[in-house]
Design a protein around this motif. Structure first.
Motif, PDB file in Angstrom:
ATOM      1  N   GLY A 180       0.650  -1.242  -0.117  1.00  0.00           N
ATOM      2  CA  GLY A 180       0.045  -0.052  -0.042  1.00  0.00           C
ATOM      3  C   GLY A 180       0.718   1.071  -0.016  1.00  0.00           C
ATOM      4  N   LEU A 181       0.187   2.384   0.202  1.00  0.00           N
ATOM      5  CA  LEU A 181       0.834   3.802   0.508  1.00  0.00           C
ATOM      6  C   LEU A 181       1.525   3.735   1.619  1.00  0.00           C
ATOM      7  N   ASP A 182       2.965   4.153   1.660  1.00  0.00           N
ATOM      8  CA  ASP A 182       3.915   4.390   2.682  1.00  0.00           C
ATOM      9  C   ASP A 182       3.220   5.594   3.633  1.00  0.00           C
ATOM     10  N   MET A 183       2.788   5.618   4.888  1.00  0.00           N
ATOM     11  CA  MET A 183       2.314   6.420   5.659  1.00  0.00           C
ATOM     12  C   MET A 183       3.130   7.674   5.693  1.00  0.00           C
ATOM     13  N   SER A 185       5.861   8.840   3.411  1.00  0.00           N
ATOM     14  CA  SER A 185       6.047   9.514   2.168  1.00  0.00           C
ATOM     15  C   SER A 185       4.928   9.567   1.015  1.00  0.00           C
ATOM     16  N   GLY A 186       3.740   8.633   1.098  1.00  0.00           N
ATOM     17  CA  GLY A 186       2.826   8.599   0.307  1.00  0.00           C
ATOM     18  C   GLY A 186       3.310   7.783  -0.959  1.00  0.00           C
ATOM     19  N   ALA A 187       4.453   7.144  -0.932  1.00  0.00           N
ATOM     20  CA  ALA A 187       4.734   6.237  -2.093  1.00  0.00           C
ATOM     21  C   ALA A 187       4.255   5.020  -2.255  1.00  0.00           C
TER      22      ALA A 187
END
Length: 213
Positions: A180-183, A185-187
């Motif tokens: 999923g999305l890294d908390m 960085s959002g990557a």
């Protein structure tokens, strides 16, 4: 003590008791279906309770949540599939007793323990919640880290059978949680270009599927 007695007076009236009975039936229905959690039952109930008086609304939410958690023992006992995450800890023992023809005894024990646990937890919450809130406000990232580590360690120690297999299962769960999305960085991580995986792997389907397997 006065506040406690006033709370009892608000609960023990005809309208609130009628709402509690209806919410209990709804909670049992939702909790007995694998994959439908107590949280989902409460979420389905919120649009209805929004237009109710505060006391019956709170009673409906609390009753639905409690009954759905207990009802998760029903498929856990008969099918070896926990209906809710709370039933996962003892689903193996419940199913083994059911195979011995003691399913009703097992569900009765689960009901009694659930009732006493709920009542004890409620009493503790009533008298300790102000002090507990003060302690919780002082938690930092260090305390949350060690609390998470304690929870992960306990999941190994309470498992049945090989601790090595339990540790490997824990690592598989941690691996799935990285999807999923890294908390920070959002990557996207391990999504392989699939948009549906950006939200991560849902815990409930994985847990129920693994237990069924």
């Amino acid at each position: 003590m006065d506040a406690f007695l006033q709370g009892l007076a608000l609960v023990f009236n005809f309208q609130t008791l009628l709402v509690i009975i209806g919410a209990a039936i709804f909670g049992v229905f939702v909790g007995a279906v694998p994959g439908l959690t107590a949280t989902m039952a409460v979420a389905l109930l919120v649009p209805i309770t929004f237009y109710m008086d505060p006391t019956p609304a709170i009673a409906a939410i609390v009753t639905t949540s409690a009954m759905a958690i207990f009802a998760g023992d029903i498929p856990g006992t008969y099918l070896n599939i926990p209906g809710t995450p709370a039933s996962a800890a003892y689903v193996g023992e419940s199913h083994q007793l059911a195979r011995q023809g003691r399913a009703r005894e097992t569900l009765g024990t689960n009901l009694v323990c659930s009732m006493f646990g709920g009542l004890f937890g409620t009493l503790v919450l009533v008298f300790v919640s102000p002090s507990l809130a003060e302690v919780a406000l002082k938690f930092s990232s260090f305390e949350y880290f060690w609390l998470a580590l304690l929870g992960l360690s306990c999941s190994i120690f309470i498992s049945i059978g090989s601790k090595t297999k339990a540790f490997l299962s824990l690592l598989v769960g941690l691996l799935l949680s990285t999807v999923g999305l890294d908390m920070m960085s959002g990557a996207p991580r391990f999504t392989f270009g699939i948009p549906d995986l950006m939200a991560g792997v849902n815990f409930i389907p994985v847990m129920i599927g693994m237990f069924a397997l």
